[in-house]
Motif scaffolding. Structure first.
Motif, short mmCIF file in Angstrom:
data_model
loop_
_atom_site.label_atom_id
_atom_site.label_comp_id
_atom_site.label_asym_id
_atom_site.label_seq_id
_atom_site.Cartn_x
_atom_site.Cartn_y
_atom_site.Cartn_z
N THR A 46 -1.10 48.86 -67.42
CA THR A 46 -2.42 48.24 -67.52
C THR A 46 -3.06 48.06 -66.14
O THR A 46 -4.26 48.22 -65.99
CB THR A 46 -2.37 46.89 -68.27
N VAL A 47 -2.24 47.75 -65.12
CA VAL A 47 -2.78 47.65 -63.76
C VAL A 47 -3.30 49.00 -63.31
O VAL A 47 -4.41 49.12 -62.76
CB VAL A 47 -1.72 47.11 -62.77
N TYR A 48 -2.54 50.06 -63.55
CA TYR A 48 -2.96 51.42 -63.20
C TYR A 48 -4.28 51.75 -63.90
O TYR A 48 -5.19 52.32 -63.29
CB TYR A 48 -1.87 52.41 -63.62
N ASP A 53 -10.43 52.43 -63.56
CA ASP A 53 -11.58 52.20 -64.44
C ASP A 53 -11.39 52.79 -65.84
O ASP A 53 -12.30 53.39 -66.41
CB ASP A 53 -12.87 52.74 -63.81
N ILE A 54 -10.18 52.62 -66.36
CA ILE A 54 -9.88 53.04 -67.73
C ILE A 54 -9.80 51.78 -68.57
O ILE A 54 -9.13 50.82 -68.20
CB ILE A 54 -8.54 53.80 -67.79
N ALA A 55 -10.49 51.76 -69.69
CA ALA A 55 -10.48 50.59 -70.55
C ALA A 55 -9.06 50.34 -71.07
O ALA A 55 -8.39 51.25 -71.53
CB ALA A 55 -11.43 50.77 -71.72
N VAL A 56 -8.62 49.10 -70.96
CA VAL A 56 -7.29 48.72 -71.44
C VAL A 56 -7.38 48.44 -72.93
O VAL A 56 -8.17 47.61 -73.37
CB VAL A 56 -6.77 47.48 -70.68
N ALA A 64 -9.78 42.27 -72.69
CA ALA A 64 -11.12 41.95 -72.20
C ALA A 64 -12.04 43.16 -72.28
O ALA A 64 -13.26 43.02 -72.25
CB ALA A 64 -11.05 41.42 -70.78
N ASP A 65 -11.47 44.36 -72.39
CA ASP A 65 -12.26 45.58 -72.51
C ASP A 65 -12.66 45.87 -73.96
O ASP A 65 -13.48 46.75 -74.20
CB ASP A 65 -11.48 46.78 -71.96
N ASP A 66 -12.09 45.13 -74.89
CA ASP A 66 -12.42 45.30 -76.30
C ASP A 66 -13.77 44.66 -76.55
O ASP A 66 -13.99 43.49 -76.25
CB ASP A 66 -11.35 44.62 -77.17
N ARG A 67 -14.70 45.40 -77.08
CA ARG A 67 -16.07 44.90 -77.28
C ARG A 67 -16.12 43.73 -78.26
O ARG A 67 -17.08 42.99 -78.28
CB ARG A 67 -16.98 46.03 -77.75
#
Length: 70
Positions: A46-48, A53-56, A64-67
């Protein structure tokens, strides 16, 4: 799924290369250590992803990247 007793989990897990014993520890300890190792590498991934800039994706729940995260 079969029932597993505490006695069975206390028995040693042995990692061998041929006849050479590389590691031995109680099965319960080995299971816990393995899960911890997987969690560690999932965190590294997830850090990588964040650094690139890849959505986790949702892992243990919404990220937090989930809409739909609120």
């Amino acid at each position: 799924m079969p029932n597993i007793t505490d006695e069975q989990l206390a028995r040693p897990f042995e990692l061998k290369h041929g006849e050479q014993l590389l590691m031995s520890s109680p099965k319960l300890e080995t299971i816990g250590s393995t899960i911890n190792h997987w969690v560690h590498h999932r965190g590294q991934l997830t850090v990588y992803m964040r650094l690139n800039d890849i959505a986790v994706p949702s892992i243990y729940g919404p990220s937090a990247d989930d809409r739909n995260f609120s």
